[in-house]
Write a protein that holds these residues in place. Structure first.
Motif, PDB file in Angstrom:
ATOM      1  N   VAL A  54      -4.392   3.627  12.383  1.00 36.69           N
ATOM      2  CA  VAL A  54      -3.032   3.097  12.592  1.00 36.69           C
ATOM      3  C   VAL A  54      -3.490   1.752  12.986  1.00 36.69           C
ATOM      4  CG1 VAL A  54      -0.456   3.276  13.240  1.00 36.69           C
ATOM      5  CG2 VAL A  54      -1.668   5.112  13.163  1.00 36.69           C
ATOM      6  N   ASP A  56      -1.101  -1.888  13.121  1.00 37.71           N
ATOM      7  CA  ASP A  56       0.056  -2.816  13.302  1.00 37.71           C
ATOM      8  C   ASP A  56      -0.480  -4.251  12.503  1.00 37.71           C
ATOM      9  OD1 ASP A  56       2.103  -1.150  14.218  1.00 37.71           O
ATOM     10  OD2 ASP A  56       1.415  -1.792  16.395  1.00 37.71           O
ATOM     11  N   HIS A  58       0.316  -7.999  11.777  1.00 39.09           N
ATOM     12  CA  HIS A  58       1.518  -9.081  11.926  1.00 39.09           C
ATOM     13  C   HIS A  58       0.994 -10.200  10.917  1.00 39.09           C
ATOM     14  CE1 HIS A  58       1.911  -8.071  16.444  1.00 39.09           C
ATOM     15  NE2 HIS A  58       0.991  -7.053  15.939  1.00 39.09           N
ATOM     16  N   ILE A  67       6.066  -7.621  11.694  1.00 38.58           N
ATOM     17  CA  ILE A  67       5.125  -6.525  12.120  1.00 38.58           C
ATOM     18  C   ILE A  67       5.346  -5.211  10.978  1.00 38.58           C
ATOM     19  CG2 ILE A  67       3.897  -4.960  13.657  1.00 38.58           C
ATOM     20  CD1 ILE A  67       5.091  -7.135  15.662  1.00 38.58           C
ATOM     21  N   THR A  69       3.706  -1.474  10.191  1.00 36.34           N
ATOM     22  CA  THR A  69       2.952  -0.389  10.989  1.00 36.34           C
ATOM     23  C   THR A  69       2.192   0.209   9.623  1.00 36.34           C
ATOM     24  OG1 THR A  69       4.054   0.098  12.599  1.00 36.34           O
ATOM     25  CG2 THR A  69       2.477   1.834  11.888  1.00 36.34           C
ATOM     26  N   GLU A  71      -0.448   3.246   8.066  1.00 35.44           N
ATOM     27  CA  GLU A  71      -0.917   4.486   8.447  1.00 35.44           C
ATOM     28  C   GLU A  71      -2.030   4.814   7.405  1.00 35.44           C
ATOM     29  OE1 GLU A  71       2.398   7.325   8.875  1.00 35.44           O
ATOM     30  OE2 GLU A  71       3.215   6.190  10.613  1.00 35.44           O
ATOM     31  N   ARG A  89      -4.018   0.506  16.534  1.00 33.60           N
ATOM     32  CA  ARG A  89      -3.684   1.443  17.642  1.00 33.60           C
ATOM     33  C   ARG A  89      -4.995   2.404  17.894  1.00 33.60           C
ATOM     34  NH1 ARG A  89       2.409   3.325  16.488  1.00 33.60           N
ATOM     35  NH2 ARG A  89       3.159   1.377  15.684  1.00 33.60           N
TER      36      ARG A  89
END
Length: 103
Positions: A54, A56, A58, A67, A69, A71, A89
């Motif tokens: 995962v 994020d 920006h 931002i 996310t 996956e 992450r």
């Protein structure tokens, strides 16, 4: 012919990569990371596909930081002039397609 098992790929340092292909100056590289990258703007367009993990992402749009996310299976397209930085992450494996020599 080349087969790469992306889930098994690791690198000795964050954002380490292996070259998958270079097609007329457009590179495809598999990156492994567990650390954020740096804010940057590519000289050309960039396709960023999360193969595992995962991330994020920006990015700045009209001076405002946003931002999203990403996956596993998600793709982020950074057009010319798109300032962005990826924050995984944990561990992530990312396929990046861009002009050769981009940062």
């Amino acid at each position: 012919m080349k087969i790469i098992r992306s889930k098994a790929f690791t690198a000795p340092k964050a954002w380490g990569a292996i070259d998958v292909a270079n097609m007329a100056g457009i590179t495809t590289r598999l990156h492994w990371t567990d650390q954020p990258y740096i804010w940057h703007v590519n000289e050309g367009e960039e396709v960023f596909a999360v193969l595992d993990g995962v991330v994020d992402m920006h990015y700045r749009e009209d001076g405002t930081e946003k931002i999203v996310t990403l996956e596993t299976g998600d793709v982020f397209f950074a057009g010319i002039g798109c300032e962005h930085v990826a924050h995984p992450r944990g561990e992530a494996r990312i396929l990046v397609v861009e002009h050769e020599g981009s940062i």
